[in-house]
Design a protein around this motif. Structure first.
Motif, PDB file in Angstrom:
ATOM      1  N   LYS A  41      57.500  71.161  24.737  1.00 31.47           N
ATOM      2  CA  LYS A  41      58.045  69.995  24.044  1.00 31.47           C
ATOM      3  C   LYS A  41      57.978  68.767  24.944  1.00 31.47           C
ATOM      4  O   LYS A  41      58.224  68.831  26.143  1.00 31.47           O
ATOM      5  CB  LYS A  41      59.501  70.246  23.623  1.00 31.47           C
ATOM      6  N   HIS A  42      57.609  67.649  24.337  1.00 28.91           N
ATOM      7  CA  HIS A  42      57.518  66.399  25.081  1.00 28.91           C
ATOM      8  C   HIS A  42      57.936  65.263  24.152  1.00 28.91           C
ATOM      9  O   HIS A  42      57.328  65.066  23.102  1.00 28.91           O
ATOM     10  CB  HIS A  42      56.087  66.162  25.572  1.00 28.91           C
ATOM     11  N   SER A  43      58.969  64.554  24.531  1.00 28.89           N
ATOM     12  CA  SER A  43      59.462  63.433  23.735  1.00 28.89           C
ATOM     13  C   SER A  43      58.434  62.303  23.763  1.00 28.89           C
ATOM     14  O   SER A  43      58.188  61.700  24.804  1.00 28.89           O
ATOM     15  CB  SER A  43      60.800  62.957  24.295  1.00 28.89           C
ATOM     16  N   LEU A  44      57.832  62.032  22.618  1.00 25.36           N
ATOM     17  CA  LEU A  44      56.761  61.048  22.542  1.00 25.36           C
ATOM     18  C   LEU A  44      57.279  59.607  22.591  1.00 25.36           C
ATOM     19  O   LEU A  44      56.627  58.736  23.129  1.00 25.36           O
ATOM     20  CB  LEU A  44      55.952  61.262  21.262  1.00 25.36           C
ATOM     21  N   PHE A  45      58.436  59.385  22.001  1.00 29.68           N
ATOM     22  CA  PHE A  45      59.021  58.049  21.965  1.00 29.68           C
ATOM     23  C   PHE A  45      60.440  58.137  22.509  1.00 29.68           C
ATOM     24  O   PHE A  45      61.336  58.660  21.853  1.00 29.68           O
ATOM     25  CB  PHE A  45      59.032  57.494  20.530  1.00 29.68           C
ATOM     26  N   LYS A  46      60.649  57.631  23.694  1.00 27.82           N
ATOM     27  CA  LYS A  46      61.932  57.773  24.402  1.00 27.82           C
ATOM     28  C   LYS A  46      63.109  57.177  23.636  1.00 27.82           C
ATOM     29  O   LYS A  46      64.198  57.707  23.666  1.00 27.82           O
ATOM     30  CB  LYS A  46      61.861  57.132  25.799  1.00 27.82           C
ATOM     31  N   LEU A  48      63.491  56.864  20.378  1.00 30.08           N
ATOM     32  CA  LEU A  48      63.671  57.405  19.033  1.00 30.08           C
ATOM     33  C   LEU A  48      64.841  58.378  19.005  1.00 30.08           C
ATOM     34  O   LEU A  48      64.991  59.217  19.892  1.00 30.08           O
ATOM     35  CB  LEU A  48      62.387  58.111  18.580  1.00 30.08           C
ATOM     36  N   HIS A  49      65.676  58.271  17.985  1.00 21.99           N
ATOM     37  CA  HIS A  49      66.795  59.202  17.800  1.00 21.99           C
ATOM     38  C   HIS A  49      66.279  60.404  17.002  1.00 21.99           C
ATOM     39  O   HIS A  49      66.306  60.403  15.771  1.00 21.99           O
ATOM     40  CB  HIS A  49      67.957  58.520  17.076  1.00 21.99           C
ATOM     41  N   TYR A  50      65.814  61.392  17.712  1.00 18.21           N
ATOM     42  CA  TYR A  50      65.223  62.567  17.076  1.00 18.21           C
ATOM     43  C   TYR A  50      66.208  63.309  16.188  1.00 18.21           C
ATOM     44  O   TYR A  50      65.815  63.995  15.257  1.00 18.21           O
ATOM     45  CB  TYR A  50      64.646  63.518  18.138  1.00 18.21           C
ATOM     46  N   SER A  51      67.492  63.177  16.464  1.00 18.63           N
ATOM     47  CA  SER A  51      68.505  63.883  15.680  1.00 18.63           C
ATOM     48  C   SER A  51      68.529  63.423  14.226  1.00 18.63           C
ATOM     49  O   SER A  51      69.024  64.132  13.361  1.00 18.63           O
ATOM     50  CB  SER A  51      69.883  63.696  16.315  1.00 18.63           C
ATOM     51  N   TYR A 101      57.820  65.483  10.678  1.00 17.84           N
ATOM     52  CA  TYR A 101      57.987  66.907  11.011  1.00 17.84           C
ATOM     53  C   TYR A 101      57.254  67.232  12.313  1.00 17.84           C
ATOM     54  O   TYR A 101      57.801  67.872  13.209  1.00 17.84           O
ATOM     55  CB  TYR A 101      57.460  67.764   9.865  1.00 17.84           C
ATOM     56  N   LEU A 102      56.009  66.786  12.407  1.00 21.13           N
ATOM     57  CA  LEU A 102      55.222  67.040  13.614  1.00 21.13           C
ATOM     58  C   LEU A 102      55.824  66.321  14.816  1.00 21.13           C
ATOM     59  O   LEU A 102      55.917  66.903  15.904  1.00 21.13           O
ATOM     60  CB  LEU A 102      53.767  66.632  13.405  1.00 21.13           C
ATOM     61  N   LEU A 103      56.239  65.094  14.640  1.00 25.44           N
ATOM     62  CA  LEU A 103      56.876  64.340  15.724  1.00 25.44           C
ATOM     63  C   LEU A 103      58.103  65.086  16.245  1.00 25.44           C
ATOM     64  O   LEU A 103      58.272  65.262  17.452  1.00 25.44           O
ATOM     65  CB  LEU A 103      57.271  62.941  15.233  1.00 25.44           C
ATOM     66  N   MET A 108      61.122  68.437  20.104  1.00 26.14           N
ATOM     67  CA  MET A 108      62.438  69.072  20.198  1.00 26.14           C
ATOM     68  C   MET A 108      62.311  70.600  20.160  1.00 26.14           C
ATOM     69  O   MET A 108      61.433  71.132  19.489  1.00 26.14           O
ATOM     70  CB  MET A 108      63.322  68.617  19.029  1.00 26.14           C
ATOM     71  N   PRO A 109      63.225  71.289  20.853  1.00 26.90           N
ATOM     72  CA  PRO A 109      63.198  72.753  20.792  1.00 26.90           C
ATOM     73  C   PRO A 109      63.598  73.251  19.404  1.00 26.90           C
ATOM     74  O   PRO A 109      64.267  72.545  18.654  1.00 26.90           O
ATOM     75  CB  PRO A 109      64.228  73.171  21.844  1.00 26.90           C
ATOM     76  N   THR A 110      63.176  74.464  19.096  1.00 29.08           N
ATOM     77  CA  THR A 110      63.497  75.072  17.815  1.00 29.08           C
ATOM     78  C   THR A 110      64.998  75.343  17.732  1.00 29.08           C
ATOM     79  O   THR A 110      65.600  75.829  18.685  1.00 29.08           O
ATOM     80  CB  THR A 110      62.719  76.396  17.637  1.00 29.08           C
ATOM     81  N   THR A 111      65.577  75.048  16.593  1.00 25.15           N
ATOM     82  CA  THR A 111      67.002  75.288  16.363  1.00 25.15           C
ATOM     83  C   THR A 111      67.187  76.706  15.853  1.00 25.15           C
ATOM     84  O   THR A 111      66.471  77.157  14.956  1.00 25.15           O
ATOM     85  CB  THR A 111      67.551  74.278  15.334  1.00 25.15           C
TER      86      THR A 111
END
Length: 186
Positions: A41-46, A48-51, A101-103, A108-111
């Motif tokens: 996993k690699h955060s592409l956009f620092k 961005l609120h991935y949640s 979804y891909l982003l 992010m790790p799998t929940t």
């Protein structure tokens, strides 16, 4: 006579091109989704609120579902332009969903589901059928659309009898999966 022959040749070339494009898109989309689970996993956009992405994706799945229901009602009422509009709207919602979804899954790790054993079995059944049918609907929906675009309405109707319910199921269970897993997001 020459015009009909040229039209026939052009039509066959279009069909071959659609089929190649459908195969390419199917492999690319399903391949990217599979890779998202296995690559680091690699955060592409620092910033961005991935949640927020899972809720956005559930919303997009819900909008896809509603668009498909509207498309179904429209075609039953023989309102072809309205049907076309709602199918294209469903494709637009699904396309935005796919990007988000891909982003999310590349970043992010799998929940893990944390509910009771009986709820976990229900969740896993819904998730498994959702995943399998989501992979199936990619080429099926694209093929159904290509038949409509090439004015093969008889074939389009026959395939749509399968693709519409599958796409409805996938979009509905996408929302259901989110509802079931959302309490366990980090």
């Amino acid at each position: 006579m020459k015009v009909n022959l040229i039209h026939s040749i052009f039509y066959q070339m279009q069909q071959k091109q659609y089929k190649k494009t459908i195969v390419l898109l199917t492999v690319a989309i399903n391949g990217l989704i599979a890779l998202a689970y296995f690559l680091p996993k690699h955060s592409l956009f620092k910033s961005l609120h991935y949640s927020l992405i899972p809720l956005a994706n559930a919303t997009l799945n819900g909008l896809t579902f509603l668009s498909l229901v509207a498309a179904f009602i429209s075609i039953r009422r023989k309102k072809i332009k309205t049907h076309r509009f709602f199918v294209l709207l469903a494709f637009a919602f699904t396309s935005i969903f796919l990007v988000l979804y891909l982003l999310y899954h590349f970043s992010m790790p799998t929940t893990k589901f944390g509910g009771s054993d009986s709820m976990k079995l229900f969740y896993l059944f819904i998730l498994l059928t959702h995943i399998i049918l989501a992979a199936v609907i990619v080429p099926l929906a694209l093929y159904t659309m290509s038949l409509a675009l090439t004015h093969q309405i008889s074939k389009h109707r026959k395939i749509a009898k399968w693709s519409m319910p599958i796409w409805l199921y996938v979009s509905f269970t996408g929302v259901l999966v989110y509802i079931l897993i959302s309490p366990y997001y980090a």
